[in-house]
Design a protein around this motif. Structure first.
Motif, PDB file in Angstrom:
ATOM      1  N   PRO A 146       1.419  -9.824   4.946  1.00 42.42           N
ATOM      2  CA  PRO A 146       0.806 -10.219   3.392  1.00 42.42           C
ATOM      3  C   PRO A 146       1.877  -9.739   2.404  1.00 42.42           C
ATOM      4  CG  PRO A 146      -0.679  -8.728   4.172  1.00 42.42           C
ATOM      5  CD  PRO A 146       0.300  -8.899   5.521  1.00 42.42           C
ATOM      6  N   SER A 147       2.246  -8.854   2.799  1.00 38.57           N
ATOM      7  CA  SER A 147       3.010  -8.159   1.467  1.00 38.57           C
ATOM      8  C   SER A 147       3.749  -8.838   0.421  1.00 38.57           C
ATOM      9  CB  SER A 147       3.727  -6.951   2.064  1.00 38.57           C
ATOM     10  OG  SER A 147       2.813  -6.195   2.894  1.00 38.57           O
ATOM     11  N   THR A 150       1.296 -10.644  -1.751  1.00 37.12           N
ATOM     12  CA  THR A 150       0.362  -9.543  -2.502  1.00 37.12           C
ATOM     13  C   THR A 150       1.467  -8.875  -3.730  1.00 37.12           C
ATOM     14  OG1 THR A 150      -0.583  -8.784  -0.470  1.00 37.12           O
ATOM     15  CG2 THR A 150      -0.637  -7.292  -2.460  1.00 37.12           C
ATOM     16  N   GLN A 179       4.408   3.834  -7.934  1.00 45.26           N
ATOM     17  CA  GLN A 179       3.770   4.974  -7.012  1.00 45.26           C
ATOM     18  C   GLN A 179       3.780   4.130  -5.524  1.00 45.26           C
ATOM     19  OE1 GLN A 179      -0.180   6.513  -7.047  1.00 45.26           O
ATOM     20  NE2 GLN A 179       0.685   8.438  -6.893  1.00 45.26           N
ATOM     21  N   GLY A 180       4.666   4.832  -4.470  1.00 51.36           N
ATOM     22  CA  GLY A 180       4.743   4.217  -3.367  1.00 51.36           C
ATOM     23  C   GLY A 180       5.692   3.453  -3.147  1.00 51.36           C
ATOM     24  N   ALA A 181       6.440   3.516  -2.145  1.00 48.76           N
ATOM     25  CA  ALA A 181       7.571   2.646  -1.818  1.00 48.76           C
ATOM     26  C   ALA A 181       7.399   1.868  -0.689  1.00 48.76           C
ATOM     27  CB  ALA A 181       9.051   3.219  -2.110  1.00 48.76           C
ATOM     28  N   HIS A 183       5.401  -1.274   1.688  1.00 47.20           N
ATOM     29  CA  HIS A 183       5.440  -2.870   1.666  1.00 47.20           C
ATOM     30  C   HIS A 183       5.334  -3.465   0.625  1.00 47.20           C
ATOM     31  CE1 HIS A 183       4.693  -1.855   6.267  1.00 47.20           C
ATOM     32  NE2 HIS A 183       5.318  -3.067   6.499  1.00 47.20           N
ATOM     33  N   VAL A 184       4.258  -3.295  -0.197  1.00 48.70           N
ATOM     34  CA  VAL A 184       3.792  -4.144  -1.496  1.00 48.70           C
ATOM     35  C   VAL A 184       5.216  -3.657  -2.313  1.00 48.70           C
ATOM     36  CG1 VAL A 184       2.313  -4.398  -3.207  1.00 48.70           C
ATOM     37  CG2 VAL A 184       1.624  -4.215  -0.947  1.00 48.70           C
ATOM     38  N   THR A 202       8.757   6.582  -6.703  1.00 50.27           N
ATOM     39  CA  THR A 202       8.327   7.723  -6.014  1.00 50.27           C
ATOM     40  C   THR A 202       7.478   7.370  -4.356  1.00 50.27           C
ATOM     41  OG1 THR A 202       7.490  10.145  -5.777  1.00 50.27           O
ATOM     42  CG2 THR A 202       5.991   8.301  -6.833  1.00 50.27           C
ATOM     43  N   ALA A 205       7.255   9.715   1.489  1.00 52.12           N
ATOM     44  CA  ALA A 205       8.323   9.502   2.865  1.00 52.12           C
ATOM     45  C   ALA A 205       9.693   8.975   2.224  1.00 52.12           C
ATOM     46  CB  ALA A 205       7.741   8.469   3.565  1.00 52.12           C
ATOM     47  N   LYS A 208      11.305   5.724   3.152  1.00 54.27           N
ATOM     48  CA  LYS A 208      10.982   4.602   2.451  1.00 54.27           C
ATOM     49  C   LYS A 208      11.714   4.399   0.959  1.00 54.27           C
ATOM     50  CE  LYS A 208       7.491   3.476   5.209  1.00 54.27           C
ATOM     51  NZ  LYS A 208       6.287   3.606   5.036  1.00 54.27           N
ATOM     52  N   ASN A 237       0.783   1.775  -5.971  1.00 49.68           N
ATOM     53  CA  ASN A 237       0.997   1.058  -4.805  1.00 49.68           C
ATOM     54  C   ASN A 237       0.871   1.959  -3.441  1.00 49.68           C
ATOM     55  OD1 ASN A 237       1.595  -1.929  -5.744  1.00 49.68           O
ATOM     56  ND2 ASN A 237       3.023  -0.404  -7.093  1.00 49.68           N
ATOM     57  N   GLY A 259      -0.841  -2.744  -6.702  1.00 50.25           N
ATOM     58  CA  GLY A 259      -1.679  -3.401  -5.743  1.00 50.25           C
ATOM     59  C   GLY A 259      -2.568  -2.412  -4.925  1.00 50.25           C
ATOM     60  N   ASN A 261      -5.598  -0.480  -3.522  1.00 57.17           N
ATOM     61  CA  ASN A 261      -7.125  -0.606  -3.558  1.00 57.17           C
ATOM     62  C   ASN A 261      -7.944   0.379  -4.154  1.00 57.17           C
ATOM     63  OD1 ASN A 261      -7.509  -3.344  -2.388  1.00 57.17           O
ATOM     64  ND2 ASN A 261      -6.800  -2.517  -0.438  1.00 57.17           N
ATOM     65  N   ASN A 288      -4.552  -7.736  -6.722  1.00 53.53           N
ATOM     66  CA  ASN A 288      -3.770  -7.681  -5.307  1.00 53.53           C
ATOM     67  C   ASN A 288      -4.460  -8.519  -4.642  1.00 53.53           C
ATOM     68  OD1 ASN A 288      -6.293  -6.815  -4.583  1.00 53.53           O
ATOM     69  ND2 ASN A 288      -5.705  -4.516  -3.974  1.00 53.53           N
TER      70      ASN A 288
HETATM   71  P1  NAD Z   1       2.367   1.089   3.046  1.00 52.24           P
HETATM   72  O1  NAD Z   1       1.509   2.107   3.950  1.00 52.24           O
HETATM   73  O2  NAD Z   1       3.347   0.077   3.348  1.00 52.24           O
HETATM   74  O3  NAD Z   1       2.815   1.846   1.768  1.00 52.24           O
HETATM   75  C1  NAD Z   1       2.249   2.776   1.217  1.00 52.24           C
HETATM   76  C2  NAD Z   1       3.258   3.823   0.729  1.00 52.24           C
HETATM   77  O4  NAD Z   1       2.708   4.976   0.014  1.00 52.24           O
HETATM   78  C3  NAD Z   1       3.724   4.597   2.029  1.00 52.24           C
HETATM   79  O5  NAD Z   1       5.106   4.391   1.854  1.00 52.24           O
HETATM   80  C4  NAD Z   1       3.406   6.040   1.738  1.00 52.24           C
HETATM   81  O6  NAD Z   1       4.225   7.157   2.470  1.00 52.24           O
HETATM   82  C5  NAD Z   1       3.102   6.122   0.257  1.00 52.24           C
HETATM   83  N1  NAD Z   1       2.199   7.196  -0.195  1.00 52.24           N
HETATM   84  C6  NAD Z   1       1.122   7.686   0.415  1.00 52.24           C
HETATM   85  N2  NAD Z   1       0.935   8.817  -0.298  1.00 52.24           N
HETATM   86  C7  NAD Z   1       1.680   8.937  -1.252  1.00 52.24           C
HETATM   87  C8  NAD Z   1       1.418   9.876  -2.382  1.00 52.24           C
HETATM   88  N3  NAD Z   1       0.706  10.514  -2.752  1.00 52.24           N
HETATM   89  N4  NAD Z   1       2.604   9.427  -3.186  1.00 52.24           N
HETATM   90  C9  NAD Z   1       3.322   8.601  -3.326  1.00 52.24           C
HETATM   91  N5  NAD Z   1       3.583   7.853  -2.175  1.00 52.24           N
HETATM   92  C10 NAD Z   1       2.627   7.870  -1.425  1.00 52.24           C
HETATM   93  O7  NAD Z   1       0.894   0.081   2.600  1.00 52.24           O
HETATM   94  P2  NAD Z   1       1.276  -1.208   1.811  1.00 52.24           P
HETATM   95  O8  NAD Z   1       0.891  -2.264   2.695  1.00 52.24           O
HETATM   96  O9  NAD Z   1       2.405  -1.398   0.940  1.00 52.24           O
HETATM   97  O10 NAD Z   1      -0.120  -1.343   0.607  1.00 52.24           O
HETATM   98  C11 NAD Z   1      -0.100  -0.349  -0.470  1.00 52.24           C
HETATM   99  C12 NAD Z   1      -1.375  -0.467  -1.069  1.00 52.24           C
HETATM  100  O11 NAD Z   1      -1.779  -1.649  -1.488  1.00 52.24           O
HETATM  101  C13 NAD Z   1      -2.712   0.108  -0.449  1.00 52.24           C
HETATM  102  O12 NAD Z   1      -3.599   0.726  -1.266  1.00 52.24           O
HETATM  103  C14 NAD Z   1      -3.298  -1.184   0.358  1.00 52.24           C
HETATM  104  O13 NAD Z   1      -4.641  -0.944   0.430  1.00 52.24           O
HETATM  105  C15 NAD Z   1      -3.117  -2.292  -1.093  1.00 52.24           C
HETATM  106  N6  NAD Z   1      -3.049  -3.415  -0.484  1.00 52.24           N
HETATM  107  C16 NAD Z   1      -1.967  -3.980   0.332  1.00 52.24           C
HETATM  108  C17 NAD Z   1      -1.958  -5.329   0.610  1.00 52.24           C
HETATM  109  C18 NAD Z   1      -0.708  -5.892   1.028  1.00 52.24           C
HETATM  110  O14 NAD Z   1      -0.538  -7.188   1.270  1.00 52.24           O
HETATM  111  N7  NAD Z   1      -0.107  -5.014   2.280  1.00 52.24           N
HETATM  112  C19 NAD Z   1      -2.715  -6.246   0.034  1.00 52.24           C
HETATM  113  C20 NAD Z   1      -3.634  -5.748  -0.892  1.00 52.24           C
HETATM  114  C21 NAD Z   1      -3.786  -4.158  -1.280  1.00 52.24           C
END
Ligand code: NAD
Length: 370
Positions: A146-147, A150, A179-181, A183-184, A202, A205, A208, A237, A259, A261, A288
């Motif tokens: 879904p990413s 999203t 923040q986060g690299a 899927h989303v 940032t 990992a 990523k 994210n 994105g 939650n 999201n």
């Molecule tokens: P993901 O696991 O692919 O990515 C999350 C990233 O965050 C990972 O690369 C992880 O290493 C990184 N991370 C964790 N802690 C961190 C920190 N302290 N500082 C920096 N980076 C950090 O997850 P995703 O699918 O990209 O989802 C991201 C967020 O969006 C989640 O909260 C998820 O619940 C929410 N969300 C996702 C979707 C979706 O379609 N995937 C839909 C709705 C909500």
């Protein structure tokens, strides 16, 4: 508090405990509200410390789904399931097929999907026992990851925030801290980069970040430094509870739009704090909603172009949220809750007219309601 008292307070319609000795399944399905349609929400597998903790989580999450579906204009209710167990060691075919049997027993009142601790493969086992499951692979006619949808919704939502804050929705030249690299974030950064935004990224990992930098140019900062970046937009994210006392002291941004939650650590306190600081916060479950929009499309035969189009409606929904927040001088998440509740009440009154016809259910909605 006694369980029925809790359910009366939270407004849940039905909570089902699923137990099976052979498979070791211990699961709870919570159906919060089906006014708008069948309750759709993922199945979380987690090593909860107690049944009470699992119940509390599933009640909270399923209620959140009612609001998310409602504000997104979807004809879906709110539900969620939890399986108690370790997703690293206790997953197998029997467990998920058994869970699928229980889902099937609810005859479509609850439709499941993947969530934390479960994946596409698990949902394919569930699908062997019930048709009431989404989030399966594209190869099997599902919607897959879904990413992309999203992320597109978050991007469109961020533009709505820019329009509200600066009178122009262009993100060209805007400094954005992501923040986060994962899927989303990866898909989001591509949209932002293509529009000419200056990105600060940032992740904890490193690999990523490497993947992200294959398609976009960005300044890489250490995880702890992301809050001190001189960015106009902060886009969480990765983690929940990221808008809190400590981060709010450091953030210099004018907009929070991402994105992740459950971004507000304390909905009341930090929703109000963000408003007082003059930061425009896009309520997480509104911006999201692309993920839910994506899986909901499976119910009518999946097409990504249609899901993307529907996700564009997030722009208009956020505009309504910001208008109401301004008019009533309330935090944006309070405004979005009100919009969700109003729609539930309005559609609830239509349901009464149709109460003689148990087959009635509105088509899946689109984000076009005014
Ligand atoms: P993901 O696991 O692919 O990515 C999350 C990233 O965050 C990972 O690369 C992880 O290493 C990184 N991370 C964790 N802690 C961190 C920190 N302290 N500082 C920096 N980076 C950090 O997850 P995703 O699918 O990209 O989802 C991201 C967020 O969006 C989640 O909260 C998820 O619940 C929410 N969300 C996702 C979707 C979706 O379609 N995937 C839909 C709705 C909500």
């Amino acid at each position: 508090m006694e369980t029925f008292e809790i359910l009366e307070q939270t407004g849940h319609e039905q909570v089902v405990f699923c137990s099976n000795k052979e498979s070791g399944l211990k699961a709870i399905v919570a159906i919060h509200n089906t006014t708008l349609g069948p309750a759709l929400g993922g199945t979380r597998m987690w090593n909860y410390t107690s049944v009470d903790a699992a119940l509390k989580d599933v009640l909270r999450l399923s209620r959140g789904m009612t609001y998310k579906a409602s504000v997104a204009g979807l004809n879906l209710g709110g539900g969620k399931a939890v399986i108690i167990g370790d997703y690293k060691t206790q997953k197998n075919e029997l467990l998920f097929r058994t869970f699928g049997k229980f889902v099937d027993g609810l005859a479509g009142r609850y439709i499941t999907a993947e969530d934390v601790g479960t994946d596409v493969r698990d949902m394919e086992y569930v699908r062997m026992e019930t048709k009431y499951v989404t989030g399966i692979s594209k190869a099997l006619g599902g919607s897959g990851d879904p990413s992309p949808v999203t992320a597109y919704g978050v991007y469109i939502g961020m533009k709505a925030c820019a329009k509200q804050k600066w009178g122009n929705d262009s993100l060209r030249g805007r400094k954005i801290a992501v923040q986060g690299a994962g899927h989303v974030a990866r898909y989001l950064c591509e949209h932002l980069y293509n529009e000419g935004a200056e990105l600060y990224v940032t992740d904890i990992a490193e690999e990523k970040i490497k993947i992200l930098l294959e398609t976009v140019k960005a300044h890489v900062v250490k995880p702890e430094e992301i809050y001190d970046t001189d960015a106009e937009i902060f886009s969480p994210n990765a983690l929940g509870a990221i808008v809190n006392d400590l981060t709010l002291e450091r953030l210099k941004c004018e907009i929070i739009a991402g994105g992740a939650n459950n971004q507000l650590e304390d909905e009341f306190k930090h929703g109000q704090a963000v408003l007082s600081k003059g930061i425009l916060y896009a309520p997480d479950y509104v911006i999201n909603a692309g993920g839910l929009i994506n899986v909901s499309n499976e119910l009518e035969g999946y097409r990504q172009d249609r899901a993307m189009k529907q996700a564009e409606g997030i722009y208009e929904v956020l505009q309504r949220v910001f208008r109401l927040s301004e008019e009533q001088n309330v935090p944006t998440h309070v405004a979005s809750n009100k919009i969700a509740e109003d729609r539930l009440n309005q559609v609830g009154s239509i349901r009464k007219i149709y109460s003689g016809n148990s087959n009635y259910s509105g088509r899946l909605g689109e984000l076009t309601h005014k």
